[in-house]
Design a protein around this motif. Structure first.
Motif, PDB file in Angstrom:
ATOM      1  N   VAL A   6       0.747  -0.883   0.636  1.00  0.00           N
ATOM      2  CA  VAL A   6       0.286  -0.082   0.062  1.00  0.00           C
ATOM      3  C   VAL A   6       0.798   1.087  -0.050  1.00  0.00           C
ATOM      4  N   ARG A   7       0.750   2.070  -0.972  1.00  0.00           N
ATOM      5  CA  ARG A   7       1.324   2.858  -0.869  1.00  0.00           C
ATOM      6  C   ARG A   7       0.822   4.794  -0.412  1.00  0.00           C
ATOM      7  N   PHE A   8       1.158   5.500  -0.086  1.00  0.00           N
ATOM      8  CA  PHE A   8      -0.098   6.827  -0.019  1.00  0.00           C
ATOM      9  C   PHE A   8       1.538   7.888  -0.549  1.00  0.00           C
ATOM     10  N   GLU A   9       1.086   8.645  -1.984  1.00  0.00           N
ATOM     11  CA  GLU A   9       1.792   9.687  -2.053  1.00  0.00           C
ATOM     12  C   GLU A   9       1.093  11.027  -2.277  1.00  0.00           C
ATOM     13  N   ASP A  10       1.679  11.742  -1.052  1.00  0.00           N
ATOM     14  CA  ASP A  10       1.153  12.963  -1.056  1.00  0.00           C
ATOM     15  C   ASP A  10      -0.158  13.145  -0.582  1.00  0.00           C
ATOM     16  N   VAL A  11       0.096  12.456   0.364  1.00  0.00           N
ATOM     17  CA  VAL A  11      -1.712  12.880   0.807  1.00  0.00           C
ATOM     18  C   VAL A  11      -2.668  14.119   1.625  1.00  0.00           C
ATOM     19  N   THR A  25       3.694  11.327   2.441  1.00  0.00           N
ATOM     20  CA  THR A  25       4.255   9.878   1.443  1.00  0.00           C
ATOM     21  C   THR A  25       4.762   8.892   1.929  1.00  0.00           C
ATOM     22  N   LEU A  26       4.549   7.303   2.547  1.00  0.00           N
ATOM     23  CA  LEU A  26       4.089   6.609   2.989  1.00  0.00           C
ATOM     24  C   LEU A  26       4.277   5.208   2.499  1.00  0.00           C
ATOM     25  N   THR A  27       4.734   3.776   2.367  1.00  0.00           N
ATOM     26  CA  THR A  27       4.437   2.353   2.146  1.00  0.00           C
ATOM     27  C   THR A  27       4.436   1.907   2.930  1.00  0.00           C
ATOM     28  N   ALA A  28       3.404   0.591   3.057  1.00  0.00           N
ATOM     29  CA  ALA A  28       3.244   0.175   3.878  1.00  0.00           C
ATOM     30  C   ALA A  28       3.586  -1.577   2.789  1.00  0.00           C
ATOM     31  N   PRO A  29       4.952  -1.853   3.312  1.00  0.00           N
ATOM     32  CA  PRO A  29       5.488  -3.289   2.536  1.00  0.00           C
ATOM     33  C   PRO A  29       4.738  -3.947   2.602  1.00  0.00           C
ATOM     34  N   GLY A  30       4.689  -5.044   1.553  1.00  0.00           N
ATOM     35  CA  GLY A  30       3.441  -6.200   1.318  1.00  0.00           C
ATOM     36  C   GLY A  30       4.018  -6.943   2.564  1.00  0.00           C
ATOM     37  N   MET A 201       5.860  -1.153  19.222  1.00  0.00           N
ATOM     38  CA  MET A 201       7.501  -2.432  19.088  1.00  0.00           C
ATOM     39  C   MET A 201       7.021  -3.494  19.195  1.00  0.00           C
ATOM     40  N   ALA A 202       5.466  -3.941  20.035  1.00  0.00           N
ATOM     41  CA  ALA A 202       5.648  -4.737  19.477  1.00  0.00           C
ATOM     42  C   ALA A 202       5.130  -5.682  19.093  1.00  0.00           C
ATOM     43  N   VAL A 203       4.262  -4.845  17.739  1.00  0.00           N
ATOM     44  CA  VAL A 203       3.666  -5.382  16.043  1.00  0.00           C
ATOM     45  C   VAL A 203       4.145  -5.156  15.475  1.00  0.00           C
ATOM     46  N   GLY A 204       5.521  -3.857  15.817  1.00  0.00           N
ATOM     47  CA  GLY A 204       5.398  -3.030  14.191  1.00  0.00           C
ATOM     48  C   GLY A 204       6.988  -4.115  13.657  1.00  0.00           C
ATOM     49  N   ASP A 205       6.641  -4.064  12.002  1.00  0.00           N
ATOM     50  CA  ASP A 205       7.695  -4.813  10.939  1.00  0.00           C
ATOM     51  C   ASP A 205       8.668  -3.534  11.059  1.00  0.00           C
ATOM     52  N   VAL A 206       7.733  -2.635  10.737  1.00  0.00           N
ATOM     53  CA  VAL A 206       7.758  -0.930  10.204  1.00  0.00           C
ATOM     54  C   VAL A 206       6.954   0.319  10.835  1.00  0.00           C
ATOM     55  N   ILE A 207       7.382   1.538  11.375  1.00  0.00           N
ATOM     56  CA  ILE A 207       7.206   2.228  12.414  1.00  0.00           C
ATOM     57  C   ILE A 207       6.947   3.009  11.472  1.00  0.00           C
ATOM     58  N   VAL A 215       4.062  12.412   8.462  1.00  0.00           N
ATOM     59  CA  VAL A 215       4.752  11.396   9.125  1.00  0.00           C
ATOM     60  C   VAL A 215       6.003  11.616   8.737  1.00  0.00           C
ATOM     61  N   VAL A 216       6.887  11.668  10.167  1.00  0.00           N
ATOM     62  CA  VAL A 216       8.170  12.845  10.780  1.00  0.00           C
ATOM     63  C   VAL A 216       9.337  11.719  10.652  1.00  0.00           C
ATOM     64  N   GLN A 217       8.708  10.144  10.678  1.00  0.00           N
ATOM     65  CA  GLN A 217       9.529   9.118  10.450  1.00  0.00           C
ATOM     66  C   GLN A 217       9.895   7.939  10.532  1.00  0.00           C
ATOM     67  N   VAL A 218       9.823   7.421   9.607  1.00  0.00           N
ATOM     68  CA  VAL A 218       9.604   5.851   8.807  1.00  0.00           C
ATOM     69  C   VAL A 218      10.976   4.962   9.404  1.00  0.00           C
TER      70      VAL A 218
END
Lengths: 337, 260
Positions: A6-11, A25-30, A201-207, A215-218
């Motif tokens: 899922v990719r958000f672009e300049d939303v 702008t953010l990518t949630a990897p498959g 932290m417990a569930v995230g692969d990506v934060i 989005v401040v940091q990924v």
């Protein structure tokens, strides 16, 4: 199933005069769990609803595996969503709640029963629950029904909006484990919204840390924790002392962050900076003990393993030394704070 | 006397006050004398008379059709309105809807009378029905929104599961709104069925409902045997019974809902 990216672009999205999202702008990897982390009002739920198709962005695009989904309505997106208040259908049984998405898709009879049973097995609800009204269930059980209802349609993407917010600690821990187990077994792309850094932290692969519609940091939990981009991330994701740069031992102006656990109690060499101070507060937290030490009228928090705390025999009013390595001090390049 | 006994005595006193006139009416309807207050023995004559009372039959049909059409119409419109404005707490629609409830009925009746006269509509079934509906709308809306279920999230949930608008309305909104709909239907039906003042002002020559018929006869008891006091009591007893049975059926429905 590799999982849909899922990719958000300049939303962008605003509600009247309130701007909820300012160009995300953010990518949630498959196949991974991406956590949207931030305080209430930071825009994380808005972003999730845009992913679900329940809201349309004012500007910007949403892509599922590169296909533009921005204008695809929710009912044709194949997303499974667990809502903050769960939104279970109060007039239906557990079975009917879960079956709803399948019935809409025209699944009937044995096929319907088999698929509902499979997904209820997956979330750990046995036959005795099938005919119960959802309003009779405990919070944790309702949570499982909501998850089952979202999963039964074999969604492309699973969206979870603060799914465990109302549960008590033990139930939360158990369900966090299960969400991870289920997500790993199904390899389904998941976006998980929370304001709770421990959950993140417990569930995230990506934060993705959010603030005021940005989005401040990924990064992975470890990346974000060890290299926070600014003071905001440093103090929101994990705890940190925010210190004057010179006090921290650097030869520059500005503010820096120092993790509680990176402050060492009564160090024996191996540190670059040492101060003396008085213990002003002790909070027992189980595995760790949190101390507040007054150094020249500055408060420093440190986190000491319980065994270490006991070994050193520190009590309120004790004079102690505190120190740290300069490599543990996080400075920032004049970033937003 | 303990406070509990006092409360009980008070309750009985209220019940007595409420039901004595009704009991008196019911008993009188079985009195073989045509006059109230002179007991001349038990009879079902007045009820037999009602079987031959074609005016009463017409009035009954008029009352029922007006009440059924008006309650259905007002609840349908109110339901659409309630679904449109939900979500926001108090809206302009609410503000528009409440006044008819607190306005003196006679003022509203006069307003309806003037409006219909001005428009030159021939007064009768249609004007009475519309007059009732205008008023019932407010009650239906309030009844439907008083227990406003939060549908938005349920709708969102149903949408993510693939349901379209019709499906959501049929499977989610309608079942959840049903107790409110039944309550609104019951209340508006009864308001309409028992209404007198608005009917009086909006009806035309030759059109009458049960309350109007009872009023006309009560004014001129000597006009015929049908208009004698205890014949009226029999008629009024039947009207009351109809209203009561609807109230009882409604309560039974709600109890069954609550128990499940």
């Amino acid at each position: 199933m590799a999982g849909v990216e899922v990719r958000f672009e300049d939303v962008w999205k605003s509600y009247g005069a309130v701007i909820a999202l300012r160009g995300v702008t953010l990518t949630a990897p498959g196949g991974r769990i991406t956590v949207l982390l931030g305080p209430s009002g930071c825009g994380k739920t808005t972003l999730l609803k845009i992913a679900a198709g329940l809201l349309e962005p004012d500007r910007g695009r949403v892509y599922f595996n590169g296909v533009d989904y921005t204008r695809v309505p929710a009912e044709r997106r194949d997303v499974g969503m667990v809502f903050q208040d769960l939104a279970l259908f109060p007039h239906m049984s557990v079975f009917e709640n879960v079956a709803f998405g399948l019935r809409v898709r025209g699944v009937r009879g044995l096929e319907l029963e088999r698929r509902v049973r499979e997904v209820l097995d997956l979330v750990g609800l046995d036959r005795s629950f099938y005919n119960r009204r959802v309003t009779e269930l405990s919070g944790g059980q309702q949570q499982r029904v909501a998850l089952a209802r979202a999963l039964v349609i074999e969604p492309k993407v699973l969206l979870l909006d603060e799914p465990l917010a109302h549960l008590d600690y033990k139930v939360k821990q158990k369900l966090l484990e299960e969400v991870r187990r289920i997500q790993r077994s199904l390899r389904i792309t998941t976006i998980y919204v929370t304001h709770d850094q421990l959950e993140a932290m417990a569930v995230g692969d990506v934060i993705a840390v959010m603030r005021d519609g940005y989005v401040v940091q990924v990064g992975t939990p470890r990346e974000v924790y060890e290299n926070p981009r600014d003071l905001y991330v440093a103090s929101f994701f994990g705890d940190a002392n925010i210190l004057d740069s010179r006090f921290a031992g650097l030869n520059s102006d500005g503010l820096v962050a120092l993790r509680f656990e990176d402050v060492i109690l009564n160090p024996n060499g191996d540190v670059d900076v040492v101060y003396e101070g008085v213990v002003e507060d002790i909070v027992f937290q189980g595995a760790f003990v949190s101390l507040e030490v007054n150094v020249n009228n500055r408060s420093l928090r440190l986190l000491v393993p319980r065994r270490e705390f006991v070994r050193q025999g520190v009590s309120l009013g004790s004079r102690v030394r505190v120190g740290w390595k300069l490599s543990d001090v996080r400075g920032f390049n004049s970033g937003r704070t | 006397m303990s406070s509990k006994q006092l409360l009980r005595a008070y309750t009985y006193a209220i019940a007595l006050l409420l039901y004595t006139p009704i009991a008196f009416m019911v008993v009188s309807s079985f009195n073989s004398s045509p006059y109230v207050g002179v007991w001349e023995g038990f009879t079902t004559y007045w009820y037999q008379l009602l079987l031959r009372d074609s005016e009463a039959h017409i009035a009954l049909v008029n009352s029922l059709t007006i009440a059924i059409v008006s309650s259905t119409l007002s609840v349908s419109i109110a339901l659409l309105a309630a679904l449109q404005v939900r979500g926001r707490r108090l809206t302009a629609v609410d503000a528009l809807v409440y006044p008819p409830i607190v306005m003196p009925e006679v003022a509203e009746a006069v307003a309806l009378f003037l409006a219909f006269t001005y428009l030159g509509v021939e007064k009768g079934w249609l004007t009475v029905m519309l007059g009732h509906t205008a008023f019932n709308l407010a009650f239906a809306y309030v009844t439907l929104t008083v227990s406003r279920v939060r549908f938005e999230e349920l709708e969102d949930a149903a949408r993510t599961l693939g349901a379209g608008r019709l499906r959501i309305f049929k499977d989610i909104i309608l079942p959840l709104a049903m107790p409110g709909i039944v309550a609104a239907l019951a209340i508006t039906f009864l308001l309409s069925f028992t209404n007198f003042i608005k009917t009086l002002f909006t009806t035309g020559p030759g059109f009458y409902t049960l309350p109007i018929l009872i009023w006309n006869r009560a004014r001129r008891p000597g006009i015929s045997e049908f208009a004698s006091q205890n014949a009226l009591n029999a008629l009024a007893t039947l009207v009351t019974l109809t209203a009561l049975s609807i109230a009882v059926a409604y309560t039974a429905y709600m109890l069954r809902k609550a128990r499940r």
